[in-house]
Design a protein around this motif. Structure first.
Motif, PDB file in Angstrom:
ATOM      1  N   LEU A   1       1.202   0.928 -11.117  1.00 38.82           N
ATOM      2  CA  LEU A   1       1.425   1.287 -10.031  1.00 38.82           C
ATOM      3  C   LEU A   1       3.161   1.983 -10.266  1.00 38.82           C
TER       4      LEU A   1
ATOM      5  N   VAL B   1       0.855  -1.516  -0.187  1.00 39.44           N
ATOM      6  CA  VAL B   1       0.273   0.029   0.171  1.00 39.44           C
ATOM      7  C   VAL B   1       1.094   0.860   0.362  1.00 39.44           C
ATOM      8  N   THR B   2       1.573   1.644   0.670  1.00 36.27           N
ATOM      9  CA  THR B   2       2.104   2.240   1.233  1.00 36.27           C
ATOM     10  C   THR B   2       3.883   2.909  -0.379  1.00 36.27           C
TER      11      THR B   2
ATOM     12  N   PRO C   1      -6.851   7.568  -9.746  1.00 37.60           N
ATOM     13  CA  PRO C   1      -6.377   7.004  -8.747  1.00 37.60           C
ATOM     14  C   PRO C   1      -6.797   6.986  -7.119  1.00 37.60           C
ATOM     15  N   ALA C   2      -7.311   7.670  -7.168  1.00 40.96           N
ATOM     16  CA  ALA C   2      -7.742   7.026  -5.876  1.00 40.96           C
ATOM     17  C   ALA C   2      -8.775   6.391  -5.884  1.00 40.96           C
TER      18      ALA C   2
ATOM     19  N   ALA D   1       1.878   3.962  -5.267  1.00 41.18           N
ATOM     20  CA  ALA D   1       0.888   5.459  -5.889  1.00 41.18           C
ATOM     21  C   ALA D   1       0.246   4.933  -7.054  1.00 41.18           C
ATOM     22  N   PRO D   2      -0.723   4.009  -6.595  1.00 43.58           N
ATOM     23  CA  PRO D   2      -1.866   2.946  -7.899  1.00 43.58           C
ATOM     24  C   PRO D   2      -1.788   4.294  -9.259  1.00 43.58           C
TER      25      PRO D   2
ATOM     26  N   SER E   1      -6.461   3.189  -5.650  1.00 46.45           N
ATOM     27  CA  SER E   1      -6.106   3.184  -4.192  1.00 46.45           C
ATOM     28  C   SER E   1      -6.687   2.680  -3.403  1.00 46.45           C
ATOM     29  N   GLN E   2      -8.003   2.677  -3.149  1.00 47.51           N
ATOM     30  CA  GLN E   2      -9.227   1.747  -2.538  1.00 47.51           C
ATOM     31  C   GLN E   2      -9.429   0.634  -2.888  1.00 47.51           C
TER      32      GLN E   2
ATOM     33  N   VAL F   1      -7.077  -1.571  -3.897  1.00 46.00           N
ATOM     34  CA  VAL F   1      -5.795  -2.154  -3.888  1.00 46.00           C
ATOM     35  C   VAL F   1      -6.142  -2.325  -2.223  1.00 46.00           C
ATOM     36  N   LYS F   2      -6.665  -1.665  -1.346  1.00 41.83           N
ATOM     37  CA  LYS F   2      -6.488  -2.039  -0.126  1.00 41.83           C
ATOM     38  C   LYS F   2      -7.303  -2.227   0.696  1.00 41.83           C
TER      39      LYS F   2
ATOM     40  N   ALA G   1       5.567   5.030  -4.825  1.00 42.71           N
ATOM     41  CA  ALA G   1       5.301   5.932  -3.602  1.00 42.71           C
ATOM     42  C   ALA G   1       4.922   7.641  -3.697  1.00 42.71           C
TER      43      ALA G   1
END
Length: 324
Positions: A256, A114-115, A298-299, A118-119, A302-303, A305-306, A259
């Protein structure tokens, strides 16, 4: 002609340039040379996708984009290389849902999934198929579950290995359907598919492209798709959720970046890749598996992926699944 008149004419000429040209000049600057790292061997499905995307991205950005394979450790070696690469847009990772199942099942990881990234974009998303050997009497997902419940633990399922997405999805199915199966891990999906076709194992969750030849030969029978809803590419197959409410296990292909990549570069790449995902060359690789192109921010990537990582970690912890 006076100098001031020349200047005015140049300004007017600049104002008449095509908008796409202005956008390229004013947009965030990307490196002249970029590479897409594929953490799997050449010739695999992710490699084919990267090689379809690279020339399209190169044309849109006006630079050179190459593909580099860095296989090993279920994709971890290539992903770690990208995580530690310069965060300037010069190195991108093209990976699949394996990126998260590896993180969920391996004891030690050289990066945080995750960290450390940067997706940027999800290129495509689609289901897998639940298939059984022709020697297995079940003709539907309901009959398969009934068979499994009648003889707990005797139904066998194959996977490409411990900790693979097929392994986690199969355990999730057994847990949600409240029945027991026996896992038979193989070194690669091809070996598992061969044994399913030969009747040595009962069932397997796999993408369509991998299992299609056995289905057409009549040695394997597809029963359902793993998506939450029915998939238009497989009109005769119901979703597993029709018998096991709430079950869903899609696979995706994503891009990806490291980061610390500047948000403006990520946004530019997301915009370009969202358009590339609709290109005929890319859709030709997605559609056989019932996958569809995506246009997520991208947001939103990211969600996704999480949430997917949390799902696979939960299953791995509950079932004590550790990748070999």
């Amino acid at each position: 002609m006076s100098v001031s008149l020349v200047r005015r004419l140049l300004v007017l000429a600049a104002g008449s340039l095509p908008l796409i040209g202005l956008a390229q000049v004013e947009g965030p600057k990307l490196p002249a040379m970029m590479k897409i790292v594929v953490p799997f061997s050449a010739g695999a499905s992710n490699d084919a996708m990267a090689r379809a995307i690279a020339p399209l991205l190169s044309r849109r950005l006006g630079n050179t984009v190459i593909v580099e394979n860095k296989p090993g450790a279920a994709g971890v070696i290539g992903a770690d290389y990208v995580a530690k690469s310069p965060a300037d847009g010069s190195v991108l990772l093209l990976t699949s849902s394996t990126f998260l199942t590896a993180a969920a099942t391996q004891i030690k990881m050289p990066y945080d999934p995750v960290t450390a990234f940067a997706p940027v974009s999800i290129i495509g998303d689609g289901p897998m198929l639940l298939a059984v050997s022709a020697a297995t009497p079940a003709k539907s997902i309901e009959e398969l579950i009934a068979l499994a419940k009648a003889k707990p633990g005797t139904l066998t399922y194959g996977t490409s290995g411990t900790g693979s997405i097929a392994h986690l999805a199969s355990e999730m199915l057994a847990d949600a359907g409240q029945f027991k199966m026996t896992h038979v891990p193989y070194k690669g999906a091809a070996n598992a598919l061969m044994d399913m076709a030969g009747g040595q194992i009962n069932m397997m969750i796999s993408n369509y492209t991998s299992v299609v030849s056995q289905i057409k030969s009549g040695k394997v029978r597809a029963l359902a798709v793993t998506s939450a809803q029915a998939n238009p590419a497989f009109p005769d197959l119901p979703p597993i959720s029709s018998a096991v409410p709430g079950f869903a296990a899609n696979i995706w292909v994503a891009i990806l970046a490291p980061a610390a990549t500047p948000p403006a570069l990520v946004a530019r790449l997301n915009q370009e890749l969202s358009e590339i995902a609709k290109a005929p060359e890319v859709r030709a690789l997605l559609e056989p598996d019932g996958a569809t192109s995506m246009s997520l921010s991208p947001a939103e990537v990211s969600q996704r992926v999480k949430s997917d990582l949390a799902l696979w970690k939960k299953i791995a912890v509950e079932k004590k699944i550790v990748a070999e």
